[in-house]
Design an enzyme around this catalytic site. Structure first.
Site, short mmCIF file in Angstrom:
data_model
loop_
_atom_site.label_atom_id
_atom_site.label_comp_id
_atom_site.label_asym_id
_atom_site.label_seq_id
_atom_site.Cartn_x
_atom_site.Cartn_y
_atom_site.Cartn_z
N THR A 16 0.82 -1.21 0.00
CA THR A 16 0.00 0.00 0.00
C THR A 16 0.85 1.27 0.00
O THR A 16 0.49 2.28 -0.60
CB THR A 16 -0.94 -0.02 1.22
OG1 THR A 16 -1.87 -1.08 1.03
CG2 THR A 16 -1.70 1.28 1.38
N SER A 57 0.01 -9.51 -0.32
CA SER A 57 -0.87 -10.68 -0.24
C SER A 57 -0.58 -11.65 -1.38
O SER A 57 -0.99 -12.81 -1.33
CB SER A 57 -2.34 -10.24 -0.25
OG SER A 57 -2.56 -9.35 -1.31
N THR A 89 1.58 -4.55 4.28
CA THR A 89 1.39 -4.98 5.66
C THR A 89 0.73 -6.36 5.78
O THR A 89 0.83 -7.00 6.82
CB THR A 89 0.54 -3.96 6.45
OG1 THR A 89 -0.75 -3.87 5.84
CG2 THR A 89 1.20 -2.60 6.50
N1 ASP Z 1 -2.65 -5.32 0.39
C1 ASP Z 1 -1.58 -4.49 0.87
C2 ASP Z 1 -0.31 -5.31 0.93
O1 ASP Z 1 -0.13 -6.07 1.83
C3 ASP Z 1 -1.93 -3.97 2.20
C4 ASP Z 1 -0.91 -3.07 2.82
O2 ASP Z 1 0.19 -2.88 2.35
O3 ASP Z 1 -1.24 -2.55 3.90
O4 ASP Z 1 0.51 -5.20 0.05
#
Ligand code: ASP
Length: 310
Positions: A16, A57, A89
Protein backbone atom coordinates in the site's frame (compact mmCIF):
# COMPACT_ATOMS: atom_id res chain seq x y z
CA UNK A 1 21.93 8.93 18.56
CA UNK A 2 21.03 9.23 14.86
CA UNK A 3 24.23 9.01 12.80
CA UNK A 4 24.19 12.10 10.63
CA UNK A 5 25.65 11.53 7.16
CA UNK A 6 25.45 7.74 7.42
CA UNK A 7 24.29 5.55 4.54
CA UNK A 8 20.86 3.93 4.82
CA UNK A 9 19.77 1.48 2.14
CA UNK A 10 16.09 1.41 1.25
CA UNK A 11 14.73 -1.66 -0.53
CA UNK A 12 11.23 -1.25 -1.96
CA UNK A 13 8.90 -4.18 -2.66
CA UNK A 14 5.41 -2.69 -3.21
CA UNK A 15 2.43 -2.77 -0.84
CA UNK A 16 0.00 0.00 0.00
CA UNK A 17 2.87 2.39 0.73
CA UNK A 18 3.65 2.26 -3.02
CA UNK A 19 0.06 1.96 -4.26
CA UNK A 20 -2.23 4.36 -6.06
CA UNK A 21 -5.91 4.05 -6.95
CA UNK A 22 -6.93 2.87 -10.44
CA UNK A 23 -10.27 1.98 -11.98
CA UNK A 24 -9.65 -1.70 -11.20
CA UNK A 25 -8.55 -1.01 -7.61
CA UNK A 26 -5.37 0.16 -5.89
CA UNK A 27 -2.09 -1.45 -6.90
CA UNK A 28 1.60 -0.78 -6.26
CA UNK A 29 3.12 1.28 -9.06
CA UNK A 30 5.11 4.03 -7.31
CA UNK A 31 8.82 3.77 -8.11
CA UNK A 32 11.31 3.49 -5.28
CA UNK A 33 12.90 6.89 -5.90
CA UNK A 34 9.48 8.56 -6.04
CA UNK A 35 8.54 6.92 -2.76
CA UNK A 36 11.63 8.24 -1.03
CA UNK A 37 11.13 11.68 -2.60
CA UNK A 38 7.97 12.09 -0.47
CA UNK A 39 9.76 12.11 2.88
CA UNK A 40 10.97 15.09 4.88
CA UNK A 41 14.59 16.21 4.16
CA UNK A 42 17.27 14.24 5.99
CA UNK A 43 21.04 14.51 6.53
CA UNK A 44 21.42 10.80 5.85
CA UNK A 45 22.65 9.38 2.55
CA UNK A 46 19.79 7.32 1.13
CA UNK A 47 20.39 4.51 -1.35
CA UNK A 48 17.26 3.16 -3.00
CA UNK A 49 16.85 -0.21 -4.72
CA UNK A 50 13.60 -1.52 -6.12
CA UNK A 51 13.29 -5.25 -5.50
CA UNK A 52 9.62 -5.98 -6.27
CA UNK A 53 6.34 -4.25 -7.07
CA UNK A 54 3.88 -6.61 -5.43
CA UNK A 55 0.89 -6.42 -3.18
CA UNK A 56 2.21 -8.46 -0.28
CA UNK A 57 -0.87 -10.68 -0.24
CA UNK A 58 0.42 -12.03 -3.56
CA UNK A 59 4.04 -12.46 -2.49
CA UNK A 60 5.64 -15.87 -3.11
CA UNK A 61 8.41 -17.70 -1.22
CA UNK A 62 10.83 -16.99 -4.08
CA UNK A 63 10.03 -13.26 -3.70
CA UNK A 64 10.70 -13.46 0.03
CA UNK A 65 14.03 -15.14 -0.75
CA UNK A 66 14.82 -12.32 -3.18
CA UNK A 67 14.17 -9.73 -0.47
CA UNK A 68 16.38 -11.57 2.00
CA UNK A 69 19.19 -11.89 -0.54
CA UNK A 70 18.92 -8.18 -1.34
CA UNK A 71 19.15 -7.34 2.38
CA UNK A 72 22.26 -9.51 2.70
CA UNK A 73 23.81 -7.72 -0.28
CA UNK A 74 23.27 -4.34 1.40
CA UNK A 75 24.77 -5.48 4.69
CA UNK A 76 27.81 -6.78 2.80
CA UNK A 77 28.72 -3.09 2.35
CA UNK A 78 30.48 -1.82 5.49
CA UNK A 79 29.42 1.76 4.69
CA UNK A 80 25.76 0.88 5.23
CA UNK A 81 24.65 1.69 8.77
CA UNK A 82 21.16 0.22 8.44
CA UNK A 83 18.62 -1.13 5.96
CA UNK A 84 14.93 -0.31 5.48
CA UNK A 85 12.53 -2.61 3.61
CA UNK A 86 9.19 -1.20 2.46
CA UNK A 87 6.55 -3.92 2.18
CA UNK A 88 2.80 -4.48 2.21
CA UNK A 89 1.39 -4.98 5.66
CA UNK A 90 -0.69 -8.07 4.81
CA UNK A 91 2.26 -10.45 4.99
CA UNK A 92 4.85 -8.20 6.60
CA UNK A 93 4.90 -10.45 9.66
CA UNK A 94 6.05 -13.36 7.49
CA UNK A 95 8.80 -11.54 5.60
CA UNK A 96 9.89 -9.81 8.82
CA UNK A 97 10.17 -13.22 10.47
CA UNK A 98 12.19 -14.62 7.59
CA UNK A 99 14.60 -11.69 7.76
CA UNK A 100 14.80 -11.81 11.55
CA UNK A 101 15.56 -15.54 11.55
CA UNK A 102 18.75 -14.84 9.55
CA UNK A 103 19.65 -11.36 10.81
CA UNK A 104 22.86 -11.98 12.73
CA UNK A 105 24.29 -8.50 12.08
CA UNK A 106 23.91 -5.86 14.82
CA UNK A 107 23.06 -3.16 12.28
CA UNK A 108 19.38 -2.19 12.24
CA UNK A 109 17.00 -3.79 9.75
CA UNK A 110 13.67 -1.96 9.75
CA UNK A 111 10.50 -2.81 7.86
CA UNK A 112 7.75 -0.35 7.13
CA UNK A 113 4.63 0.08 5.05
CA UNK A 114 1.38 2.01 5.10
CA UNK A 115 -2.32 1.57 5.62
CA UNK A 116 -3.29 4.36 3.22
CA UNK A 117 -2.20 4.45 -0.41
CA UNK A 118 0.45 6.88 -1.62
CA UNK A 119 -2.14 9.06 -3.40
CA UNK A 120 -4.35 9.38 -0.33
CA UNK A 121 -4.52 13.00 0.98
CA UNK A 122 -3.57 11.70 4.43
CA UNK A 123 -1.11 9.03 3.32
CA UNK A 124 0.81 7.56 6.27
CA UNK A 125 3.62 6.14 4.13
CA UNK A 126 5.95 9.18 4.17
CA UNK A 127 5.83 9.49 7.97
CA UNK A 128 6.38 5.76 8.42
CA UNK A 129 9.26 5.75 5.95
CA UNK A 130 10.93 8.71 7.68
CA UNK A 131 10.59 6.95 11.03
CA UNK A 132 12.00 3.73 9.59
CA UNK A 133 14.99 5.55 8.08
CA UNK A 134 15.68 7.34 11.36
CA UNK A 135 15.48 4.02 13.23
CA UNK A 136 17.85 2.41 10.72
CA UNK A 137 20.45 5.09 11.47
CA UNK A 138 19.90 5.05 15.22
CA UNK A 139 22.37 3.27 17.49
CA UNK A 140 19.51 2.39 19.82
CA UNK A 141 18.14 0.02 17.16
CA UNK A 142 21.39 -1.94 16.94
CA UNK A 143 21.31 -5.55 18.08
CA UNK A 144 17.51 -5.59 18.25
CA UNK A 145 16.82 -7.82 15.28
CA UNK A 146 14.27 -6.75 12.70
CA UNK A 147 11.88 -4.01 13.82
CA UNK A 148 8.61 -2.88 12.21
CA UNK A 149 8.07 0.89 12.11
CA UNK A 150 4.38 1.74 11.69
CA UNK A 151 2.13 4.42 13.11
CA UNK A 152 4.71 5.74 15.57
CA UNK A 153 5.52 2.29 17.00
CA UNK A 154 8.58 0.10 16.66
CA UNK A 155 7.52 -3.53 17.02
CA UNK A 156 9.99 -6.44 17.20
CA UNK A 157 9.48 -8.75 14.22
CA UNK A 158 9.63 -11.86 16.36
CA UNK A 159 6.07 -12.40 17.56
CA UNK A 160 4.60 -9.51 15.54
CA UNK A 161 1.16 -9.96 14.06
CA UNK A 162 -1.17 -7.71 12.09
CA UNK A 163 -4.02 -7.40 14.54
CA UNK A 164 -5.98 -4.62 12.87
CA UNK A 165 -6.68 -4.33 9.15
CA UNK A 166 -7.21 -0.56 9.33
CA UNK A 167 -5.30 0.96 12.25
CA UNK A 168 -2.26 3.10 11.46
CA UNK A 169 -0.24 1.02 13.93
CA UNK A 170 -1.59 -2.42 12.96
CA UNK A 171 1.10 -4.64 14.44
CA UNK A 172 1.11 -6.01 17.96
CA UNK A 173 3.59 -8.10 19.85
CA UNK A 174 1.94 -11.40 20.69
CA UNK A 175 4.24 -11.91 23.65
CA UNK A 176 6.94 -9.52 24.89
CA UNK A 177 10.61 -10.43 25.01
CA UNK A 178 10.57 -13.54 22.84
CA UNK A 179 13.94 -15.22 22.36
CA UNK A 180 15.56 -14.70 18.94
CA UNK A 181 17.24 -17.94 17.93
CA UNK A 182 18.74 -17.40 14.47
CA UNK A 183 18.94 -20.04 11.76
CA UNK A 184 21.42 -20.72 8.95
CA UNK A 185 20.75 -18.82 5.72
CA UNK A 186 18.77 -20.73 3.15
CA UNK A 187 16.20 -20.17 0.41
CA UNK A 188 12.75 -21.12 1.67
CA UNK A 189 11.21 -21.73 -1.73
CA UNK A 190 12.82 -25.18 -1.57
CA UNK A 191 10.45 -26.43 1.13
CA UNK A 192 6.69 -26.73 1.22
CA UNK A 193 5.05 -26.09 4.58
CA UNK A 194 1.26 -25.97 4.67
CA UNK A 195 -0.79 -24.16 7.29
CA UNK A 196 -4.11 -25.66 8.28
CA UNK A 197 -6.63 -23.86 10.41
CA UNK A 198 -8.70 -26.21 12.57
CA UNK A 199 -12.39 -25.78 13.40
CA UNK A 200 -15.43 -27.87 14.35
CA UNK A 201 -16.09 -30.29 11.51
CA UNK A 202 -12.77 -29.77 9.71
CA UNK A 203 -12.19 -32.61 7.25
CA UNK A 204 -9.10 -34.54 8.46
CA UNK A 205 -8.48 -35.59 4.86
CA UNK A 206 -7.28 -32.02 4.22
CA UNK A 207 -4.13 -33.11 6.05
CA UNK A 208 -3.83 -36.24 3.88
CA UNK A 209 -4.28 -34.09 0.78
CA UNK A 210 -1.51 -31.79 1.94
CA UNK A 211 0.80 -34.80 2.40
CA UNK A 212 -0.15 -36.11 -1.05
CA UNK A 213 0.78 -32.69 -2.51
CA UNK A 214 4.29 -33.08 -1.16
CA UNK A 215 4.25 -31.09 2.07
CA UNK A 216 7.53 -31.34 3.96
CA UNK A 217 6.00 -29.73 6.99
CA UNK A 218 2.63 -28.75 8.35
CA UNK A 219 1.59 -26.10 10.85
CA UNK A 220 -1.71 -26.55 12.66
CA UNK A 221 -3.56 -23.47 13.81
CA UNK A 222 -5.48 -25.40 16.43
CA UNK A 223 -8.25 -24.34 18.79
CA UNK A 224 -7.59 -23.00 22.29
CA UNK A 225 -4.25 -23.95 23.78
CA UNK A 226 -3.55 -26.42 20.95
CA UNK A 227 -6.40 -28.91 20.73
CA UNK A 228 -8.56 -30.50 18.05
CA UNK A 229 -10.73 -33.52 17.17
CA UNK A 230 -9.41 -37.11 17.60
CA UNK A 231 -9.84 -37.74 13.86
CA UNK A 232 -7.47 -34.87 13.13
CA UNK A 233 -4.98 -36.45 15.52
CA UNK A 234 -5.24 -39.67 13.49
CA UNK A 235 -4.45 -37.68 10.32
CA UNK A 236 -1.48 -36.07 12.09
CA UNK A 237 -0.20 -39.56 12.94
CA UNK A 238 -0.48 -40.56 9.27
CA UNK A 239 1.38 -37.40 8.20
CA UNK A 240 4.19 -37.90 10.71
CA UNK A 241 4.49 -41.56 9.65
CA UNK A 242 5.11 -40.24 6.12
CA UNK A 243 7.98 -38.04 7.38
CA UNK A 244 6.11 -34.73 7.59
CA UNK A 245 7.18 -32.45 10.46
CA UNK A 246 4.09 -31.14 12.25
CA UNK A 247 4.11 -28.00 14.41
CA UNK A 248 1.24 -27.16 16.73
CA UNK A 249 0.09 -23.53 17.16
CA UNK A 250 -3.07 -21.85 18.36
CA UNK A 251 -5.56 -19.82 16.37
CA UNK A 252 -6.11 -17.69 19.51
CA UNK A 253 -4.26 -14.36 19.16
CA UNK A 254 -2.53 -14.42 22.53
CA UNK A 255 -1.42 -16.92 25.19
CA UNK A 256 0.69 -20.02 25.05
CA UNK A 257 0.21 -23.45 23.55
CA UNK A 258 0.52 -26.15 26.15
CA UNK A 259 -0.01 -29.90 26.35
CA UNK A 260 -2.79 -29.90 28.94
CA UNK A 261 -5.82 -31.65 27.46
CA UNK A 262 -6.05 -35.30 26.43
CA UNK A 263 -9.16 -37.25 25.48
CA UNK A 264 -7.90 -38.24 22.05
CA UNK A 265 -7.92 -34.77 20.47
CA UNK A 266 -5.92 -32.69 22.91
CA UNK A 267 -2.43 -31.26 22.68
CA UNK A 268 -1.29 -34.12 24.92
CA UNK A 269 -2.42 -36.54 22.22
CA UNK A 270 -0.89 -34.50 19.40
CA UNK A 271 2.46 -34.31 21.19
CA UNK A 272 2.28 -38.04 21.90
CA UNK A 273 1.92 -38.62 18.18
CA UNK A 274 4.98 -36.45 17.46
CA UNK A 275 3.66 -32.93 16.89
CA UNK A 276 6.01 -30.17 18.08
CA UNK A 277 4.56 -27.35 20.17
CA UNK A 278 5.29 -23.77 19.11
CA UNK A 279 4.63 -22.17 22.49
CA UNK A 280 4.31 -18.49 21.55
CA UNK A 281 4.75 -17.84 17.85
CA UNK A 282 1.53 -17.79 15.89
CA UNK A 283 0.96 -20.00 12.86
CA UNK A 284 2.10 -17.51 10.20
CA UNK A 285 5.54 -17.03 11.76
CA UNK A 286 5.89 -20.65 12.93
CA UNK A 287 5.30 -21.65 9.33
CA UNK A 288 8.17 -19.47 8.12
CA UNK A 289 10.50 -20.83 10.82
CA UNK A 290 9.64 -24.42 9.90
CA UNK A 291 10.12 -23.60 6.22
CA UNK A 292 13.60 -22.22 6.95
CA UNK A 293 14.51 -25.30 9.00
CA UNK A 294 13.29 -27.79 6.39
CA UNK A 295 14.64 -25.88 3.39
CA UNK A 296 18.02 -25.84 5.11
CA UNK A 297 18.06 -29.62 5.32
CA UNK A 298 16.91 -29.86 8.93
CA UNK A 299 14.17 -32.11 10.17
CA UNK A 300 12.36 -33.04 13.32
CA UNK A 301 15.39 -32.66 15.69
CA UNK A 302 16.19 -29.17 14.38
CA UNK A 303 12.53 -28.15 14.60
CA UNK A 304 12.36 -29.50 18.15
CA UNK A 305 15.46 -27.53 19.09
CA UNK A 306 14.17 -24.31 17.53
CA UNK A 307 10.65 -24.39 18.95
CA UNK A 308 12.03 -25.48 22.29
CA UNK A 309 13.66 -22.07 22.62
CA UNK A 310 11.37 -19.84 20.50
N1 ASP B 1 -2.65 -5.32 0.39
C1 ASP B 1 -1.58 -4.49 0.87
C2 ASP B 1 -0.31 -5.31 0.93
O1 ASP B 1 -0.13 -6.07 1.83
C3 ASP B 1 -1.93 -3.97 2.20
C4 ASP B 1 -0.91 -3.07 2.82
O2 ASP B 1 0.19 -2.88 2.35
O3 ASP B 1 -1.24 -2.55 3.90
O4 ASP B 1 0.51 -5.20 0.05
Amino acid sequence: MVNTGAVVSILTTGGTIASRGFAGGARPDVRGDDLVATIAPTDLVLRVREILHVDSSAILPADQDAIRLAVDAEFADPDVCGVVVTHGTDTMEETAMLLDLMHDDPRPLIMTGAQRPADSPDADGPTNLSAAIAAAADDRSRGSGVLIAMGGSLTPARGATKLDSGALAPFAEIHPGLARPVLPRTCIARARVDLLSLYPGVDPELLDWSVSRGADGMVLSATGSGNTHPEVVAAVTRAIDRGVVVVLCSRVPRGHVIAHYGGGGGAVDLVHEGAIISPWLRASQSRIALQVILAGGGGRPEADAFFGTA
